[in-house]
Scaffold this active site. Structure first.
Site, PDB file in Angstrom:
ATOM      1  N   LYS A 151      30.098  66.340  56.226  1.00 26.12           N
ATOM      2  CA  LYS A 151      29.244  66.362  57.846  1.00 26.12           C
ATOM      3  C   LYS A 151      28.141  66.835  57.478  1.00 26.12           C
ATOM      4  CE  LYS A 151      29.919  66.302  62.571  1.00 26.12           C
ATOM      5  NZ  LYS A 151      31.019  66.686  63.842  1.00 26.12           N
ATOM      6  N   SER A 204      31.600  63.263  67.507  1.00 20.13           N
ATOM      7  CA  SER A 204      30.345  63.180  66.725  1.00 20.13           C
ATOM      8  C   SER A 204      30.517  63.122  65.265  1.00 20.13           C
ATOM      9  CB  SER A 204      29.624  64.604  66.993  1.00 20.13           C
ATOM     10  OG  SER A 204      30.350  65.803  66.467  1.00 20.13           O
ATOM     11  N   SER A 230      36.110  65.624  68.140  1.00 18.48           N
ATOM     12  CA  SER A 230      34.821  64.893  67.433  1.00 18.48           C
ATOM     13  C   SER A 230      35.419  64.546  66.086  1.00 18.48           C
ATOM     14  CB  SER A 230      33.723  65.915  67.001  1.00 18.48           C
ATOM     15  OG  SER A 230      32.898  66.084  68.246  1.00 18.48           O
TER      16      SER A 230
END
Length: 494
Positions: free
Chosen positions: A79, A154, A178
């Site tokens: 990420k 997210s 998330s």
């Protein structure tokens, strides 16, 4: 081999050990898929092609020289809020659009030391603030099951990349859901460990007392391989806990040898999480999954937790307050984007932040600053901290009566990109996941079926502190008798 992208982490490790294929072959195959498919998915912000190929060649040479690390040469991706030395780390924001980190996050080093090689950095909601991955400066990520829909957020880029078989596993971060909510929307498995299990050093902060990194994979076993590599004490992170990391992979394999791996397991089912706002198809799919758990020997127990609406309100006072503090460093002077030709210092601050931050980040900074301001601090922030303590106590009471807690992961399946939803409606996507972050607990989401539109549905299992192994083993027991985690979207099959 044309099906390399469909292999699990264990299958890749076995194939590399048996010399069925090389790390270079696997890496080249996946990079080709990324080159072909990412234009439709937008799951990667940065693809580190040359670096990945060099790492793959080095991994093959090490294996040839006798290196026996099981995961040596297995591809993955990170990420984009995790600092990676010499590689862009943008946090999905214009504010950091040109930031090349001079160091690695601790978990990035840990994963590399285990032998994984990184193919790049994955798209995300800006500064991890979002539930749909439409809040990225680099554009929305598309759900592999339906490209017109969101992947969740997210960590939407991570979830979409795994669901599309661009990488077998990926890292994510979870501040209020998330990891788990995107896992649910994309039909994969995602685990958020206990707060303090994985170092936060080098992970760009959203809300420091909530943020925790975790792993995505198609199965609980895949998640265990990556999470085990990520975890461990780090003196550079003051919130890291000096606790040994169990061998979760071995625990899963040991649980498979039991005649009835879930015999005696008590699963708590909170009535508060099955009320208004829960989609009927999601509700019925969750109840069918709970029935499957009963068939495996588990017992369902009614429990009571703090109303999820209260946990949602508490989170959206505390997390933005921490964000307003953490993001104050991005002012056009010390870090990040700087506006052109500022007239004076005030203009520099104002335009750098208003041009560098997107609307959702600005909204949360303003909310948080308001909650911390003189005259409102006691009425909002302090009161929310007291409620946070009560929420944690409710979980502790529930675990006196059960071993794990089961809830829907999200109230709906993935919705359309560009849907006319208010911020409050979008925030409701995390209504079942936020309590876990407030209490610092571990939780996992795994796929349990599909709605009538063919969109994945996830079940959330919550464990007591440091019970990641139990969550992974319980999920694996379910996945041993079902095939939802093996279902592939058309993109993943291609």
């Amino acid at each position: 081999m044309s099906n390399l992208h469909t292999l699990s982490v264990a299958e890749i490790a076995t194939g590399l050990a048996n010399k069925d294929f090389s790390s270079l072959e696997m890496t080249t195959h996946l990079l080709g898929r990324i080159d072909t498919l990412n234009k439709d998915l937008n799951s990667f912000i940065t693809v580190t092609t040359e670096q990945a190929l060099e790492q793959a060649k080095a991994a093959d040479a090490l294996r040839a020289g006798g290196d026996t690390r099981a995961l040596l040469g297995v591809p993955m991706a990170h990420k984009d809020n995790l600092c990676t030395q010499g590689v862009l780390t943008t946090c999905g924001s214009k504010m950091l659009h040109n930031f090349v980190s001079p160091y690695n996050a601790t978990l990035v080093d840990n994963v590399a030391n285990a032998g994984f090689i990184s193919l790049g950095k994955l798209n995300m909601d800006e500064f991890a603030m979002g539930s749909d991955n439409e809040k990225s400066y680099y554009g929305a990520v598309h759900n592999p099951w339906d490209l017109s829909r969101v992947p969740g957020g997210s960590s939407g880029g991570s979830a979409a990349a795994v669901a599309a078989s661009l990488v077998p596993v990926a890292t994510g971060s979870d501040t209020g859901g998330s990891i788990r909510q995107p896992a649910s929307f994309c039909g994969i498995t995602g685990i958020k460990p206990t707060y303090g299990r994985v170092s936060r050093y080098g992970m760009i902060a959203y809300a420091s007392s909530f943020d925790q990194a975790g792993s995505f994979g198609k199965s609980a076993l895949d998640c265990a391989y990556l999470l085990q590599a990520m975890s461990g004490y780090d003196a550079k992170d003051s919130t890291s806990i000096a606790k040994d990391v169990p061998d979760w992979v071995a625990e899963i394999h040991a649980s498979r040898t039991a005649d009835k791996p879930l015999a005696g397991l008590k699963i708590g089912v909170p009535t508060e999480y099955f009320g208004a706002g829960l989609n009927d198809e999601v509700s019925s799919t969750v109840k069918a999954a709970l029935a499957q758990y009963e068939a495996l020997g588990a017992t369902l127990v009614d429990i009571h937790l703090t109303s999820p609406e209260i946990t949602l309100a508490t989170y959206y006072l505390l997390a933005p307050a921490e964000a307003s503090s953490n993001l104050s460093r991005f002012d056009g002077v010390r870090f990040g984007y700087r506006c052109d030709n500022p007239k004076d210092l005030q203009d520099l601050y104002t335009r750098s932040r208003s041009e560098g931050f997107g609307a959702e980040v600005q909204r949360r900074i303003i909310m948080g600053t308001y909650a911390l301001s003189a005259g409102y601090f006691d009425a909002y922030y302090v009161k929310a901290q007291k409620v946070r303590r009560l929420i944690a106590e409710d979980f502790a009471k529930a675990f006196a009566d059960c071993d794990v807690i089961a809830t829907p992961t999200a109230p709906t399946t993935a919705y359309q990109i560009g849907a006319s939803l208010t911020p409050s409606e979008i925030y409701m996507g995390d209504v079942y996941t936020i309590g876990v972050n407030l209490a610092g607990l571990p939780a996992i989401s795994h796929p349990i079926g599909f709605d009538k539109q063919g969109l994945p549905v996830g079940l959330q299992l919550i464990g007591n502190h440091w019970q990641e192994g139990k969550l992974l083993s319980v999920t694996d027991a379910y996945q041993q008798v079902t095939k939802f985690h093996q279902e592939l979207s058309d993109i993943a099959k291609s």
